[in-house]
Write a protein that holds these residues in place. Structure first.
Motif, short mmCIF file in Angstrom:
data_model
loop_
_atom_site.label_atom_id
_atom_site.label_comp_id
_atom_site.label_asym_id
_atom_site.label_seq_id
_atom_site.Cartn_x
_atom_site.Cartn_y
_atom_site.Cartn_z
N PRO A 158 0.83 -1.21 0.00
CA PRO A 158 0.00 0.00 0.00
C PRO A 158 0.86 1.26 0.00
N ALA A 159 0.23 2.38 -0.19
CA ALA A 159 0.97 3.64 -0.22
C ALA A 159 1.43 4.07 1.16
N GLU A 160 0.70 3.70 2.20
CA GLU A 160 1.01 4.14 3.56
C GLU A 160 0.92 2.96 4.51
N HIS A 161 1.80 2.94 5.50
CA HIS A 161 1.77 1.89 6.51
C HIS A 161 1.75 2.54 7.88
N ARG A 162 0.79 2.12 8.70
CA ARG A 162 0.67 2.69 10.04
C ARG A 162 0.82 1.59 11.08
N SER A 163 1.54 1.92 12.14
CA SER A 163 1.70 1.00 13.27
C SER A 163 1.56 1.80 14.54
N ASP A 164 1.47 1.09 15.68
CA ASP A 164 1.47 1.79 16.95
C ASP A 164 2.91 2.19 17.28
N SER A 165 3.12 2.72 18.48
CA SER A 165 4.44 3.23 18.84
C SER A 165 5.42 2.14 19.22
N LEU A 166 4.97 0.85 19.23
CA LEU A 166 5.85 -0.26 19.58
C LEU A 166 6.57 0.01 20.90
N SER A 167 5.81 0.40 21.92
CA SER A 167 6.43 0.78 23.19
C SER A 167 7.20 -0.37 23.81
N ALA A 168 6.73 -1.60 23.61
CA ALA A 168 7.44 -2.74 24.19
C ALA A 168 8.81 -2.92 23.56
N ALA A 169 8.94 -2.56 22.29
CA ALA A 169 10.22 -2.72 21.62
C ALA A 169 11.20 -1.61 21.98
N PHE A 170 10.68 -0.45 22.34
CA PHE A 170 11.55 0.70 22.60
C PHE A 170 11.74 0.99 24.08
N ARG A 171 10.98 0.31 24.96
CA ARG A 171 10.93 0.70 26.36
C ARG A 171 12.29 0.64 27.03
N ASN A 172 13.06 -0.43 26.79
CA ASN A 172 14.32 -0.62 27.49
C ASN A 172 15.54 -0.21 26.66
N LEU A 173 15.34 0.57 25.61
CA LEU A 173 16.44 0.95 24.75
C LEU A 173 16.90 2.36 25.08
N CYS A 174 18.19 2.57 24.91
CA CYS A 174 18.70 3.92 25.06
C CYS A 174 18.29 4.74 23.84
N HIS A 175 18.59 6.05 23.90
CA HIS A 175 18.13 6.94 22.82
C HIS A 175 18.73 6.54 21.48
N ASP A 176 20.04 6.22 21.47
CA ASP A 176 20.69 5.87 20.20
C ASP A 176 20.11 4.60 19.60
N GLN A 177 19.84 3.59 20.46
CA GLN A 177 19.28 2.35 19.94
C GLN A 177 17.86 2.57 19.43
N ALA A 178 17.08 3.37 20.14
CA ALA A 178 15.72 3.66 19.68
C ALA A 178 15.74 4.39 18.34
N GLU A 179 16.68 5.33 18.20
CA GLU A 179 16.80 6.03 16.93
C GLU A 179 17.23 5.08 15.82
N ASP A 180 18.09 4.11 16.15
CA ASP A 180 18.52 3.14 15.15
C ASP A 180 17.34 2.31 14.66
N LEU A 181 16.49 1.86 15.60
CA LEU A 181 15.31 1.10 15.19
C LEU A 181 14.37 1.95 14.36
N THR A 182 14.26 3.23 14.71
CA THR A 182 13.41 4.11 13.92
C THR A 182 13.93 4.24 12.49
N ARG A 183 15.25 4.37 12.34
CA ARG A 183 15.83 4.47 11.01
C ARG A 183 15.64 3.17 10.23
N ARG A 184 15.79 2.02 10.91
CA ARG A 184 15.63 0.74 10.23
C ARG A 184 14.19 0.55 9.76
#
Length: 499
Positions: free
Chosen positions: A188-214
């Motif tokens: 599709p043209a657009e993909h929406r997800s939730d904030s994936l809080s469980a995936a980002f909860r225990n990550l530092c800022h750099d790791q969270a930014e890395d997942l965002t970029r990926r």
């Protein structure tokens, strides 16, 4: 009332009231004023009892609601009961709730508005995770704690689901999304997800930014625009949130029809879930075909849907990764392996070449002291263990070493009846026989039979039972002839020497 009045034209009050299901007194009241209640004079506005909040509503309750709009009625009731125990109790709870509800409708803050959206085909796909542990599914008798990755197209209702053994991670989202789009045949043209809080909860800022970029790179790979709903605002992803309940209900109903929530293998359960979702997609086949025509073509190369890591194999013929210990062939000791970490498996590479694939180990539930999960294959260490059988007794991952439950039973029975050293030798010999001859299942069946009869396993007896008897070799007598017996052959031979 109409039935009563109709019957009264031919019947008495008692008979008409009995047939209509009302009392005679009610019949008399109807005859005195046959108008319907909506046509009668409205009741005067007066109270039938005293106001329990007189002197409290405007003076104390309204200021509380104005200063803290989020106060629940039960909280206000408890506070008023604490202040005025002789006047306020639980009997006025409903009255207070109705009055607060009316006050908020007239004077309270504005509420968030949910705007209905018109969805065009091929415009939006949604991803989310939902917990499935409440279904009580078991694999070979063991409870399966799992989630389900859920993808859906808003317009046509196409759905895809995958069983996820871990948490809400990038690998689970990426692999599930890739499989869903491959099954669909477009993006599709657009993909929406939730904030994936469980995936980002225990990550530092750099790791969270890395997942965002990926994740942004994954969406760009398919040509989709990635969006996320605000944290804690589930209705912004409502087109998938509402489908969670429907999908769970369909799976639960299918389990009821099946009559059994236990599956032999995880693969069998995955196939069961896929079948339930496939039935749903077949019912929406016409709309799905319409939306397929508006989807973007898939790129030729698959996306990166895994995490990467690098580990060194220790002298224990294994490596530790995320609170799990994995054994590998001992020939890899001292080498550094490159790992591709998927949700359900880990692929190991050495110098760019695939070496082996291991099932993914999950860290145990958080306890006072964190423990390590062991993913062990006895074939990796049986060569060294055969030379040092005494190491089996104190081996840290001994309980994970047994390939089948029968081997564990045999170990426990041997340790309880003979010295640990002898038990270790017997079990190592059995594991070596299973490895060398490919008799793992046969030895397990023999062990169960012996233990069920109350006996103890003896290696020589099991070997004699399972190994074929060597056939006896007949004695062959060979007589070497004397060289003189060849002389007659040479008497009449004329040697011709070529010029």
């Amino acid at each position: 009332m109409r039935l009563y009045m109709k019957l009264r034209t031919t019947r008495s009050q008692e008979s008409a009231a009995a047939i209509s299901g009302i009392s005679v007194a009610t019949g008399r009241r109807i005859e005195r004023d046959p108008r319907p209640p909506s046509s009668r004079k409205e009741r005067r506005d007066y109270r039938t009892r005293s106001d329990p909040f007189e002197g409290l509503w405007d003076e104390e309750i309204v200021p509380m609601l104005a200063s803290a709009p989020g106060l629940r009625p039960i909280t206000v009731l408890r506070e008023m009961a604490r202040r005025y125990p002789d006047r306020i109790d639980d009997s006025v709870r409903r009255s207070l709730e109705r009055r607060i509800r009316t006050w908020r409708a007239l004077h309270g803050p504005d509420q968030p508005v949910i705007f209905p959206q018109a969805h065009a085909p091929g415009r939006m796909g949604l991803s989310d995770f939902t917990d499935m542990s409440g279904l009580g599914v078991t694999i070979a008798g063991q409870t399966l704690h799992h989630r389900l990755y859920h993808f859906a197209l808003v317009y046509s209702g196409f759905e895809h689901g995958e069983v996820v053994l871990g948490g809400e991670s990038y690998t689970a989202l990426a692999s599930g999304l890739a499989t869903a789009l491959t099954t669909l045949g477009g993006a599709p043209a657009e993909h929406r997800s939730d904030s994936l809080s469980a995936a980002f909860r225990n990550l530092c800022h750099d790791q969270a930014e890395d997942l965002t970029r990926r994740f942004a790179a994954l969406a760009a790979h398919y040509g989709m625009t990635p969006t996320r709903n605000n944290r804690g605002v589930a209705h912004e992803n409502g087109s998938i949130e509402s489908r969670h309940g429907h999908l769970k209900d369909r799976i639960e109903q299918a389990l009821m029809l099946r009559g059994l929530v236990d599956f032999d293998t995880l693969a069998a359960y995955r196939a069961f879930v896929a079948g339930v979702i496939a039935d749903h997609n077949r019912r929406h086949g016409d709309a799905i075909e319409i939306e397929r025509a508006h989807l973007k073509a898939l790129p030729p190369a698959p996306p990166v849907t895994w995490d990467e890591a690098s580990v060194r194999v220790t002298s224990s013929s294994g490596f530790s990764f995320r609170h799990a210990f994995y054994t590998v062939p001992s020939r890899l000791i001292g080498h550094r392996l490159h790992l591709r970490v998927h949700d359900d498996r880990i692929e190991a590479f050495l110098a760019g070449m695939p070496v082996l694939s291991l099932p993914r180990g999950r860290a145990p539930a958080k306890t006072a002291r964190r423990t390590t999960t062991h993913i062990v294959d006895y074939r990796h260490v049986i060569g060294s263990l055969r030379a040092k059988p005494g190491a089996l007794a104190g081996l840290t991952y001994r309980d994970a070493l047994w390939p089948r439950p029968a081997y564990r039973r045999a170990w426990e029975a041997l340790v309880a009846s003979q010295p640990v050293r002898d038990a270790s030798r017997t079990m190592v010999a059995l594991l070596a026989l299973a490895h060398d001859r490919g008799l793992e299942a046969d030895i397990a069946a023999a062990l169960d039979a012996i233990l069920d009869e109350g006996g103890l396993p003896v290696f020589a007896e099991i070997q004699a039972r399972l190994m074929p008897q060597a056939a006896s070799v007949p004695a062959v007598r060979i007589e070497m002839p004397s060289a003189s017996v060849y002389d007659p052959l040479l008497r009449d031979v004329r040697l011709e020497i070529a010029p």
